[in-house]
Design an enzyme around this catalytic site. Sequence first.
Site, PDB file in Angstrom:
ATOM      1  N   HIS A  21       0.754  -1.304  -0.036  1.00 37.95           N
ATOM      2  CA  HIS A  21       0.010  -0.220  -0.062  1.00 37.95           C
ATOM      3  C   HIS A  21       0.837   1.378  -0.097  1.00 37.95           C
ATOM      4  O   HIS A  21       1.327   1.693   0.979  1.00 37.95           O
ATOM      5  CB  HIS A  21      -0.872   0.026   1.207  1.00 37.95           C
ATOM      6  CG  HIS A  21      -2.156   0.822   1.259  1.00 37.95           C
ATOM      7  ND1 HIS A  21      -3.521   0.408   1.300  1.00 37.95           N
ATOM      8  CD2 HIS A  21      -1.979   2.511   1.052  1.00 37.95           C
ATOM      9  CE1 HIS A  21      -4.260   1.641   1.005  1.00 37.95           C
ATOM     10  NE2 HIS A  21      -3.473   2.644   1.198  1.00 37.95           N
ATOM     11  N   GLU A 212     -10.660   3.133   7.424  1.00 38.44           N
ATOM     12  CA  GLU A 212      -9.778   3.990   7.673  1.00 38.44           C
ATOM     13  C   GLU A 212     -10.538   5.442   8.069  1.00 38.44           C
ATOM     14  O   GLU A 212     -10.577   5.531   9.344  1.00 38.44           O
ATOM     15  CB  GLU A 212      -8.922   4.376   6.536  1.00 38.44           C
ATOM     16  CG  GLU A 212      -7.959   5.491   6.632  1.00 38.44           C
ATOM     17  CD  GLU A 212      -7.218   6.145   5.678  1.00 38.44           C
ATOM     18  OE1 GLU A 212      -6.203   6.722   5.744  1.00 38.44           O
ATOM     19  OE2 GLU A 212      -7.769   5.923   4.452  1.00 38.44           O
TER      20      GLU A 212
END
Length: 366
Positions: A21, A212
């Site tokens: 990521h 998130e």
Amino acid sequence: MTHTLPGTDIAIESLPKISLHDHLDGGLRPQTIIDLAGEEGIELPETDADALGKWFADQSNSGSLVEYLKTFDVTTSVMQTAAGLTRIAREFVEDLHADGVICGEIRWAPEQHLNKGLSLDDAVRAVQAGIDEAVSAIEAAGDKIWIGQLISAMRQADNGLEIAQLALRHRDSGVAGFDIAGPEAGFPPSRLQDAFDLLASEFFPVTVHAGEADGVDSIKSALIDGRALRLGHGVRIVEDMNVHEDGDAITVELGTVATWVLDRGIALETSPSSNIQTGAIGPKRVLAEHPFDLLYRLGFSVTVNTDNRLMSDTTLSKELALLVDTFGYDADDLLAIQINAAHAAFVSRADKDDIIDTLIAGFEKI
């Protein structure tokens, strides 16, 4: 600066690592931004590389994902030409290699790079050219690195199907998977249902930013609507758990979503420094509050990532060092985390086996 395992002289930079990521527009070198901005006549908040790097880090420490994302207006402004994209991609891979990364996935949103006439396909080809240049140079020097593009659709733009089709057109020339990025709250994966349906019909791997800036419902949508094989960050999965502490004893009850993620081995692409910056974890915004250690000890497929190296002033080695210092991890823990990432990588079974062999051999040397 190098980071060593406590009680040893082993540099974490020297250990083989996996990066799943890592955003292209969050990993530019400050000097490259200055160079490209000068060529394009773009004004910057700072014109010294060190000062510009500090500006990005300072702006990114707001505790708000929305404010954090504004720094990307600067980086994307210099990423609008084929030459610029190629240079940035080449340097991106060089920097991964310098940090000991042996397998990296580079995610980015081509739709954000069309302001000066590039087509979506032109942009993807330009990035791949830079990747190929760096990989060839690394191989010529006797090393090997696996690199794939992850094509992101901006979840607020409502053109997911077009971006999914773009990813599929380039699946045999460097594109390894699909992602959706941008503001999470209010823009669930279900908004891009047609894109995810197409990708599933073509057996194309998907990771989704979820858990998130939004909670369990976002994760659930990523799994059901997006058929996500991995969760971008995913740290708010802990909101689907009841944690009971009785002295030194801790009992954890998992909800249905957390149970599914654990039992299916769905990888969590955590990014410790970024998670603190964007307010994805506890109110004190300190690493000790990060759920990484709880998730790791419960057996979740946790991975460690940088998210945006420029904004977080970080590297993958630094992120691992922060976890080592906070939770007391040793080399065996770091290897286990890297093997999680290798299993989750969007590569072939044969490449996965080679990557795991390389990881084990690299850690055995210490």
